[in-house]
Write a protein that holds these residues in place. Structure first.
Motif, PDB file in Angstrom:
ATOM      1  N   ARG A  26      41.973  54.643  36.956  1.00  0.00           N
ATOM      2  CA  ARG A  26      42.505  54.604  38.318  1.00  0.00           C
ATOM      3  C   ARG A  26      43.500  55.734  38.576  1.00  0.00           C
ATOM      4  O   ARG A  26      44.641  55.493  38.939  1.00  0.00           O
ATOM      5  CB  ARG A  26      43.119  53.240  38.584  1.00  0.00           C
ATOM      6  N   THR A  27      43.053  56.916  38.392  1.00  0.00           N
ATOM      7  CA  THR A  27      43.870  58.100  38.679  1.00  0.00           C
ATOM      8  C   THR A  27      42.977  59.134  39.320  1.00  0.00           C
ATOM      9  O   THR A  27      41.824  59.269  38.938  1.00  0.00           O
ATOM     10  CB  THR A  27      44.495  58.679  37.399  1.00  0.00           C
ATOM     11  N   ARG A  28      43.516  59.856  40.269  1.00  0.00           N
ATOM     12  CA  ARG A  28      42.724  60.850  40.975  1.00  0.00           C
ATOM     13  C   ARG A  28      42.720  62.154  40.183  1.00  0.00           C
ATOM     14  O   ARG A  28      43.565  63.015  40.369  1.00  0.00           O
ATOM     15  CB  ARG A  28      43.281  61.050  42.375  1.00  0.00           C
ATOM     16  N   TYR A  29      41.755  62.268  39.318  1.00  0.00           N
ATOM     17  CA  TYR A  29      41.744  63.362  38.364  1.00  0.00           C
ATOM     18  C   TYR A  29      41.181  64.651  38.925  1.00  0.00           C
ATOM     19  O   TYR A  29      40.221  64.635  39.696  1.00  0.00           O
ATOM     20  CB  TYR A  29      40.909  62.987  37.137  1.00  0.00           C
ATOM     21  N   TRP A  50      40.390  66.405  43.207  1.00  0.00           N
ATOM     22  CA  TRP A  50      39.946  65.034  43.456  1.00  0.00           C
ATOM     23  C   TRP A  50      39.082  64.938  44.720  1.00  0.00           C
ATOM     24  O   TRP A  50      38.053  64.287  44.739  1.00  0.00           O
ATOM     25  CB  TRP A  50      41.154  64.123  43.601  1.00  0.00           C
ATOM     26  N   SER A 101      45.502  65.596  35.465  1.00  0.00           N
ATOM     27  CA  SER A 101      46.206  65.136  36.653  1.00  0.00           C
ATOM     28  C   SER A 101      46.833  66.250  37.463  1.00  0.00           C
ATOM     29  O   SER A 101      47.355  65.999  38.545  1.00  0.00           O
ATOM     30  CB  SER A 101      47.275  64.109  36.272  1.00  0.00           C
TER      31      SER A 101
END
Length: 124
Positions: A26-29, A50, A101
């Motif tokens: 759940r991270t906008r990579y 992203w 990130s």
């Protein structure tokens, strides 16, 4: 976070191949593709922010390779593709997908998560 590549194989020079990479978490990579041979250091190829609106390419593949991505609505998964056209023998390498990130696209150190690699062989 898991990063898993697929789609490598054997292709003739001048042909095309599409690699896929799925990253979960759940991270906008930022996601990127690199490649490596025994003779060379890991080489940056392409990166996608992203949103998919920002993409950056190495000069060596610009115009031949295209990066694209699909993100799940809940941001739990991203799939990034590398469409490779007009392949050359020198494109033979292990291709790696990476997720990070921050947007420093060419720096391998900025990517925290890496796949296991997929082999691409281009024959003459």
């Amino acid at each position: 976070v898991q990063v898993v590549e697929s789609g490598g194989g054997l292709v003739q020079a001048g042909g095309s191949l599409r690699l896929s990479c799925e990253a979960s978490g759940r991270t906008r990579y930022v996601m990127a593709w690199f490649r490596q041979t025994p003779e060379k250091e890991r080489e940056f190829l392409a990166a996608s922010a992203w949103s998919g609106e920002n993409a950056f390419y190495a000069d060596s593949v610009k115009g031949r390779f295209t990066i694209s991505r699909d993100n799940s609505r809940d941001s739990a998964k991203s799939t990034v593709y590398l469409q490779m056209n007009s392949l050359k023998r020198e494109d033979t390498a292990v291709y790696y997908c990476a997720a990070g990130s921050s947007w420093v696209p060419t720096s391998a150190q900025r990517y925290s998560y890496w796949g296991q690699g997929t082999q691409v062989n281009v024959s003459s």
